[in-house]
Write an enzyme that holds these catalytic residues in place. Structure first.
Site: not given
Ligand code: C5P
Length: 303
Positions: A26, A150
């Site tokens: 994406k 995501d």
């Molecule tokens: O959800 P995911 O593990 O892919 O996200 C990685 C990191 O990115 C999270 O641990 C967080 O620190 C940050 N993040 C965030 N806000 C979001 C998505 C991700 O702060 N909406």
């Protein structure tokens, strides 16, 4: 078939003893950060667009959980989101976690194109079929949300808006008509680090909204909800000046819009025609240690 002709998600190919699902990349056509949440995540308003650039996940029945990866040096234990997705689904569905999964990796790691999240969501969809669960997307959603912000987008593909952590998905029909040129450097960017450097005062965020229309494939004109921008760009560019240079190169090569995708490291440019994209890609492919990918947006059928 043109990628702009809507088709069901995800792309599937039957094998004699199983099936292959493609696990797409994406880009974020828009990524606005609205503030920091109590749970430590950030509130987003983002537009995802699926591309016809993908990994493959092969699924076969097996008497145990066997997971292997080709094309990248990746762990296959619980640190891999595919393994976590399989275990989480098996636990919720109360079935044995038995499957042979082969991941053929093409998408970059820590590249901002959602490769790991895509693999996890496609693992949920594939195992849902392999185990005959027949769960709808709504039932898979909480598992996807727990795997990563995501992941829920990749249960839908196509064009979609993400709010909340980026994990509350409103699928759109259609796709962006233009052609994409993606530039991926040899290094990745850690998403958590980028968000941790995001200023707590939103007034300090410089937003580079690009007032250039993006055309939908039915040529109806500008998609009203999309304002191409990425609020993470300035933070990432401060550390990785090279990425800003790549974005500027895309603009000089004639891109209508050029942005960092997600938290990087991939930057993408949107071009008005195949010819313009190919011409730009040719000029940019002389850049050392940068992978150049030309691809298109994919539209999905919506109920
Ligand atoms: O959800 P995911 O593990 O892919 O996200 C990685 C990191 O990115 C999270 O641990 C967080 O620190 C940050 N993040 C965030 N806000 C979001 C998505 C991700 O702060 N909406």
């Amino acid at each position: 078939m043109s990628p702009h002709t809507p088709r069901p998600y995800p792309d599937c190919r039957e094998l004699a003893d199983g099936f292959v699902l493609s696990s797409p990349a994406k880009v974020n056509l828009q990524l606005q950060v609205k503030g920091k949440r109590e749970d430590g995540y950030h509130e987003l308003d983002t537009i995802f667009q699926e591309l016809d650039w993908a990994d493959d996940l092969e699924f076969r029945p097996a008497g145990a959980f066997e997971f292997s990866v080709e094309g990248a040096d990746l762990p296959t234990d619980r640190s891999n989101l595919v393994t976590r997705a399989a275990e989480a689904l098996a636990e919720r569905a109360e079935v044995a976690c038995n499957a042979a999964i082969l991941l053929r990796k093409r998408l970059p790691l820590q590249g901002g194109v959602g490769g790991g999240s895509s693999n996890a969501a496609i693992a949920l969809l594939g195992l849902n079929r392999l185990w005959g669960l027949n769960w709808g997307v709504a039932r898979l959603l909480p598992i996807a949300q727990a795997l990563g912000a995501d992941c829920p987008f990749f249960l839908h593909g196509g064009l979609a808006r993400g709010t909340g952590r980026g994990d509350i998905i409103e699928p759109y029909s259609g796709a962006i008509r233009s052609r994409f040129v993606l530039l991926t450097p040899a290094f990745g960017v850690k998403t958590a680090e980028v968000f941790s450097n995001f200023p707590s005062r939103l007034t300090e965020v410089e937003r580079n909204v690009i007032f250039r229309p993006l055309w939908t494939e039915d040529e109806s004109g500008v998609h009203p909800q999309i304002f191409p921008c990425n609020d993470l760009e300035n933070i990432v560019f401060r550390t990785f000046l090279e990425l800003q240079e790549l974005r500027d190169r895309l603009i000089r090569a004639g891109a209508r819009v050029a942005l960092l995708s997600g938290s990087g490291s991939t930057v993408f440019g949107i071009f008005d025609s195949d010819e313009a994209a190919r011409h730009a890609a040719h000029g940019l492919s002389t850049t050392d240690r940068v992978q150049v990918t030309v691809c298109r947006a994919v539209a999905r059928t919506r109920e």
